[in-house]
Structure formats: C-alpha cells, structure tokens
Design a protein around this motif. Structure first.
Motif, PDB file in Angstrom:
ATOM      1  N   ALA A 198       0.830  -1.210   0.000  1.00  0.00           N
ATOM      2  CA  ALA A 198       0.000   0.000   0.000  1.00  0.00           C
ATOM      3  C   ALA A 198       0.862   1.257   0.000  1.00  0.00           C
ATOM      4  N   ASP A 199       1.977   1.220   0.718  1.00  0.00           N
ATOM      5  CA  ASP A 199       2.870   2.377   0.754  1.00  0.00           C
ATOM      6  C   ASP A 199       3.510   2.616  -0.612  1.00  0.00           C
ATOM      7  N   LEU A 200       3.900   1.554  -1.298  1.00  0.00           N
ATOM      8  CA  LEU A 200       4.458   1.708  -2.643  1.00  0.00           C
ATOM      9  C   LEU A 200       3.426   2.292  -3.606  1.00  0.00           C
ATOM     10  N   VAL A 201       2.174   1.917  -3.428  1.00  0.00           N
ATOM     11  CA  VAL A 201       1.103   2.477  -4.257  1.00  0.00           C
ATOM     12  C   VAL A 201       0.924   3.960  -3.942  1.00  0.00           C
ATOM     13  N   ARG A 202       0.941   4.327  -2.662  1.00  0.00           N
ATOM     14  CA  ARG A 202       0.825   5.742  -2.277  1.00  0.00           C
ATOM     15  C   ARG A 202       1.963   6.570  -2.854  1.00  0.00           C
ATOM     16  N   LYS A 203       3.142   5.978  -2.918  1.00  0.00           N
ATOM     17  CA  LYS A 203       4.302   6.683  -3.471  1.00  0.00           C
ATOM     18  C   LYS A 203       4.281   6.718  -5.004  1.00  0.00           C
TER      19      LYS A 203
END
Length: 138
Positions: free
Chosen positions: A80-85
């Motif tokens: 999810a963090d990679l998607v947010r970034k």
C-alpha cells in the motif's frame, strides 16, 4: 505601489529565483522491490540487472526495497505504501505477489515465481495475463 517598493520587490525575486530553481530536483521513477525475506544476493542481482539496462539507483531511478522479514502481515502495508508513493512498477517474490496485486490495479507488477503463475492465481492465463485489470484474480 511606489517605484522604490517595486524595484525592491523585483530585486528580491531576482535574488531568490536561482535558489528556487536549483531546489527543484527531477522526480525519479520509483521501482518497488517487495519481498518476504531478506536475500542480499537477489537484491544485488536485481540492482545489476537494472544497471545492465541503464538504470542506476539515485541517478535515473529510485529503488525502494521493502522486506517483511518473514512477517507476511507487513506485506499489505508495504504494498500500500508503494502504491501511495506512485511506484512505476513493483517487483515481488512469490509470497509477496498476492499483496501487490491486491494493492493496485494500475501499477505493473513483475513477479518472480518458481511455480505456475496461473495455478497460483497471479494471472488468468499466460496468453493474456490480465494487464492492469486483475480484479477477477483475488
């Protein structure tokens, strides 16, 4: 506005403009590497492969490595963090792939697996692996 105030304003802008321009660095595309366990040789091979293709971490791409250290529950958070970034792509090992697929429908996912990707549910079939529409997989 009086002439003197105007000239001071223009002078202030002219003095700070080079600092503003220099501060703007190009945003490098992010390639996320999502793994369940640490594997230094795998990461080294990954970086070597990027380098052989003309990509160098910090120069023209940012490599964001996320390792769950065997704690599978962290993979969802990492994906999810990679998607947010807004990662340009996510590279995942077999155990991390379902979490990457669940996190995004638009970011390309490169999965590394020794098993059949159709049987594992990563793609519907090999001829048409599903592209960015993987909504029917999980």
């Amino acid at each position: 506005m009086r002439r003197r105030e105007f000239v001071s304003l223009i002078g202030g802008i002219a003095a700070t403009w080079p600092l503003v321009v220099r501060a703007q660095q190009p945003v490098l595309p992010i390639v996320g590497l999502l793994r369940t366990t640490e594997a230094a040789d795998y990461v080294a091979a990954f970086r070597r492969g990027l380098s052989d293709s003309g990509y160098t971490d910090g120069n023209n791409v940012t490599v964001d490595i996320r390792v769950a250290e065997g704690k599978r529950d962290r993979l969802s958070e990492f994906a999810a963090d990679l998607v947010r970034k807004r990662a340009a792509a996510i590279v995942a090992n077999t155990n991390a792939t379902p979490f990457a697929i669940s996190a995004t429908k638009s970011i390309p996912i490169v999965f590394v697996t020794g098993s059949d990707p159709v049987a594992a549910g990563f793609v519907p079939n090999l001829n048409h692996p599903g592209g960015s529409d993987r909504s029917k997989l999980f």
